[in-house]
Design an enzyme around this catalytic site. Sequence first.
Site, PDB file in Angstrom:
ATOM      1  N   GLY A 347      -1.652 -39.175  -1.287  1.00  0.00           N
ATOM      2  CA  GLY A 347      -1.276 -40.604  -1.321  1.00  0.00           C
ATOM      3  C   GLY A 347      -2.402 -41.450  -0.745  1.00  0.00           C
ATOM      4  O   GLY A 347      -2.709 -42.529  -1.255  1.00  0.00           O
ATOM      5  N   TRP A 350      -5.195 -41.552  -3.226  1.00  0.00           N
ATOM      6  CA  TRP A 350      -4.835 -42.424  -4.349  1.00  0.00           C
ATOM      7  C   TRP A 350      -5.303 -43.861  -4.071  1.00  0.00           C
ATOM      8  O   TRP A 350      -5.721 -44.579  -4.971  1.00  0.00           O
ATOM      9  CB  TRP A 350      -3.315 -42.398  -4.550  1.00  0.00           C
ATOM     10  CG  TRP A 350      -2.823 -43.360  -5.606  1.00  0.00           C
ATOM     11  CD1 TRP A 350      -2.704 -43.120  -6.944  1.00  0.00           C
ATOM     12  CD2 TRP A 350      -2.389 -44.715  -5.409  1.00  0.00           C
ATOM     13  NE1 TRP A 350      -2.230 -44.228  -7.589  1.00  0.00           N
ATOM     14  CE2 TRP A 350      -2.021 -45.226  -6.666  1.00  0.00           C
ATOM     15  CE3 TRP A 350      -2.265 -45.543  -4.295  1.00  0.00           C
ATOM     16  CZ2 TRP A 350      -1.550 -46.520  -6.841  1.00  0.00           C
ATOM     17  CZ3 TRP A 350      -1.798 -46.837  -4.469  1.00  0.00           C
ATOM     18  CH2 TRP A 350      -1.439 -47.315  -5.726  1.00  0.00           C
ATOM     19  N   HIS A 351      -5.249 -44.252  -2.780  1.00  0.00           N
ATOM     20  CA  HIS A 351      -5.615 -45.629  -2.439  1.00  0.00           C
ATOM     21  C   HIS A 351      -7.105 -45.883  -2.626  1.00  0.00           C
ATOM     22  O   HIS A 351      -7.522 -47.018  -2.857  1.00  0.00           O
ATOM     23  CB  HIS A 351      -5.217 -45.958  -1.003  1.00  0.00           C
ATOM     24  CG  HIS A 351      -3.774 -46.274  -0.872  1.00  0.00           C
ATOM     25  ND1 HIS A 351      -2.812 -45.300  -0.767  1.00  0.00           N
ATOM     26  CD2 HIS A 351      -3.111 -47.454  -0.852  1.00  0.00           C
ATOM     27  CE1 HIS A 351      -1.628 -45.873  -0.685  1.00  0.00           C
ATOM     28  NE2 HIS A 351      -1.767 -47.176  -0.747  1.00  0.00           N
ATOM     29  N   GLY A 352      -7.922 -44.877  -2.495  1.00  0.00           N
ATOM     30  CA  GLY A 352      -9.351 -45.101  -2.677  1.00  0.00           C
ATOM     31  C   GLY A 352     -10.125 -43.835  -2.451  1.00  0.00           C
ATOM     32  O   GLY A 352      -9.701 -42.952  -1.699  1.00  0.00           O
ATOM     33  N   PHE A 510      -7.533 -50.413  -5.976  1.00  0.00           N
ATOM     34  CA  PHE A 510      -6.932 -49.077  -6.042  1.00  0.00           C
ATOM     35  C   PHE A 510      -6.533 -48.762  -7.480  1.00  0.00           C
ATOM     36  O   PHE A 510      -5.896 -47.855  -7.772  1.00  0.00           O
ATOM     37  CB  PHE A 510      -5.735 -48.960  -5.096  1.00  0.00           C
ATOM     38  CG  PHE A 510      -6.053 -49.405  -3.693  1.00  0.00           C
ATOM     39  CD1 PHE A 510      -7.302 -49.112  -3.134  1.00  0.00           C
ATOM     40  CD2 PHE A 510      -5.153 -50.116  -2.943  1.00  0.00           C
ATOM     41  CE1 PHE A 510      -7.624 -49.526  -1.863  1.00  0.00           C
ATOM     42  CE2 PHE A 510      -5.464 -50.534  -1.655  1.00  0.00           C
ATOM     43  CZ  PHE A 510      -6.691 -50.234  -1.127  1.00  0.00           C
TER      44      PHE A 510
END
Lengths: 510, 394
Positions: A347, A350-352, A510
């Site tokens: 997770g 996923w943001h960066g 993102f």
Amino acid sequence: MLFNSLNYLLFFPLVFACFWLAPKKVRPFLLLVASYVFYMSWMPIYGLLLFFLTLANYFVGIAINKFQSKAKPMLILGLVINLGTLCFFKYTNFLLQSLASVLTQAAAFLNINGINFAWLTTMAGDVSRDAVAINIILPLGISFFAFEFIHYIVDIYRGDKPISNPIHFGLFAAFFPSQIAGPIKRYQDFIHQLHQELEQNRSFSQEKFKAGMTLAMQGLFKKVALSDNLSPLVARGFDGVQTSLIAGGAGVGTLDAWIAVFAFALQIYFDFSGYTDMGRGSALMLGFSLPDNFNLPYIASSASDFWKRWHISLSSWLRDYLYIPLGGGRVSRWHKHFNLMVTMLLGGLWHGAAWHFVAWGGFHGAGLVVNHEYGAIADKSNLLKQFHASALGRICSVLFTLAFVLVGWVLFRAQTMSQALAVLSLLFQSQPSQAVVSMLAQSTLPYAIGVYAIYAILFANTSAYKPRPVVALRQALDVLPARVAIWACVFICAVGFSPSHAEPFIYFQF
Amino acid sequence: MPRWQTIAIALVTLVLSLAFLEFLFAVAGIGENEYLKIDPAIGFSPIPGKQVTWREEGFCRTVWNTQAMRDKERTLAKPARTYRIAVLGDSFVEGLQVSDDQTFCHLLEEKLNQSGVAPSNATRFEVLNFGVANYNLGQEYLRLKQKALAFNPDLVVMAVRPDTIYQLALNPQGGFMYASRPSFFAGANHTLIEDHTMSENWMKSSEAKRMKSTLWLREHSRIWGVVSQMARNLMLWQKHNLEKPKLNFSTPAFSLTKETDTVKVTQAKAQEQLAAAQACAKSTQFLWPIADAVIRQADQECKAHKVPLVLLRLPGPGGFRNIAEDKLLQGTVKTLNLPLCDLTEPFIAAQEKTGQRFFIVFHLDPDGHKLAAENIFQFLNANVFPSQGTEAHN
């Protein structure tokens, strides 16, 4: 196209008028065209990417449903297409740079032992100059629509029916109010609404329009009057620490750092929830309900409560398509903790594509593990149960969770791990402050927050504060002309409070 | 609900909301950026008594005085035994990026009064700030004639900044602050020709009419300030979007090289800078006769009022330096035998010594104003006051 841009201010009324004036059978196609115009206004070529991904997932969905015996390979093919595209655009440079860094360090280490491994350095390139990086421009919203596609094919694989109408599927994938930064929709809900729209003779609803416009105005205010004004405070605080790290000297003080950290917590909330409000509001004016993404996250009483209130559509996606397939909570205690850690680390990633995002995910994963362990202990202790049931216990839980979340935000916002650690250590020193403090004194923020509070009390659905005069005022202002007057004022107010330089939405990266 | 009741609720809501917004904006300092009005003689001038909260580059909350100066209230009649210095210039003198007590005019006055030495029979100093953003040299001269000399100054300081010369050229496309001002030309024998043809033409435009008809709102309403800011943004948006091609499929989504890393880009940038410097020198040569004529005219005006004129060379935006103009200015100063307080070198020296920039982005920061005040103070004490009979007054 940004929701807070003049382009959108002209685009949306046009789409809105065409949508409600058009025959209902044409409406989905019209929205699909509008969604592609919206997406391609930024970088037209990526419209093709969205189109081909949509096409691929449409056929994969049909194939999974039709050829049950080959469903698994089809699912894997779909996952490879979606995750492959996401990884190429988002993680190629991250992987290359990480690899180069490892190779460079390995070469340096091996040289110590007298063996020349210069070829390793050649392979790694010059890391300091980003020579190994490929100049890839991240397509807007790719993380969001890739996750929607994965949800779609996995649900088909699990037995749900695919969308047969390609226009409807295209619209689900490209629907402009949720295209760039979510909320991550579930296709069953969206298609149900679309069918309702087509089957029932649904006409323009003034109630939905009022609710949608109120939400959109709230989102606009959150973004331009609050988030954009918080941004310079955050930048000054974090960049000041970075400058101090590089050049030495006192860039910012302790109070500056505290303000910057709190400001970032508010900035990211107002920015993302502002975007979501504008998206949900726009969708509602077109007759569609999008899932909510936030529920007062900063009053969460535990790490697990926080993830039920923050970016709800992502956390529920991670739960349904990662945590549960890994075994979820129905496995042994340590396996469950492992699942939680894996889910949160991914997770974070996923943001960066950066290690500090991974660290942020890991930090929240660890928080959830501790939370579960503590919950198990608290369940066995009457004293702890009583404490958490009391007002003091609830306040302590909220404050402790807030402190935990704030530390997490430092990891999230910092550009490097060393910057994050420097900010965190500055929070507990006593350096004299001036930089951010004086910026705050000159800012319009306190007034903007005051206006937002009044607006939220009067109009936000989440507002729990509903004394009788407020309810009476709400009812009196429920007539459309009064609402129009208020929207006009909120619009002027948002523009008045907006700083001269608008900031991009944080979650767009993102 | 009856129709009249709905309309009444809407009207009451609107009136109350607008009243609330006006109050809120006044307290928060929003919508106060429009402080200039049309002035047929000079192009534009500040609105007297207008409260301004400025948040671009720096920050200040100030009130223009009743004489339309960014200064405290000054009496037109000079108080007894007071030595008055009138400073003319543009945004660098006006100094909206810093607070009232941080402008170099204020700091200079403070410093002069603390020094205990004054020329003639004066016992105190007044440094009057006549700076107005976007004024060119010609407008400075007009403000000297129209406003500053009426205050009976003992010394006039006129700022000549390296980039202001370009503003002497016609720019009718730039909107209110460009098209409204008179044009200046150099005539025979260095005479100054002031021409109002362009500005008079602009005064007939819809923009000018709108500005005149909304003057009361511009003076009093902050909501209007926000609305007109929105209108300006809309115009900018229109301009930007009409110039930009709509659908460009040629934009590369990704490539294997980073353009910024290539030697070609560096070379192209260096060539660009060289071309800009050459163009700058050429246009300076072309425009300087106008600046020269303005300075001569200002000198004559000051001489007619028996007031000495000092030229002040402030640094350019962000430290920009126009070397061609520096040389031409030296020539004019030498011919007219005028004192020139040149701050270019002191700023470069201070930047090298301290590592500070002294600029926020384009304009001076508080330390830049402090440095300017310090150097002007030294210059006046060394080059101006001794010839006027300096004496200790404490």
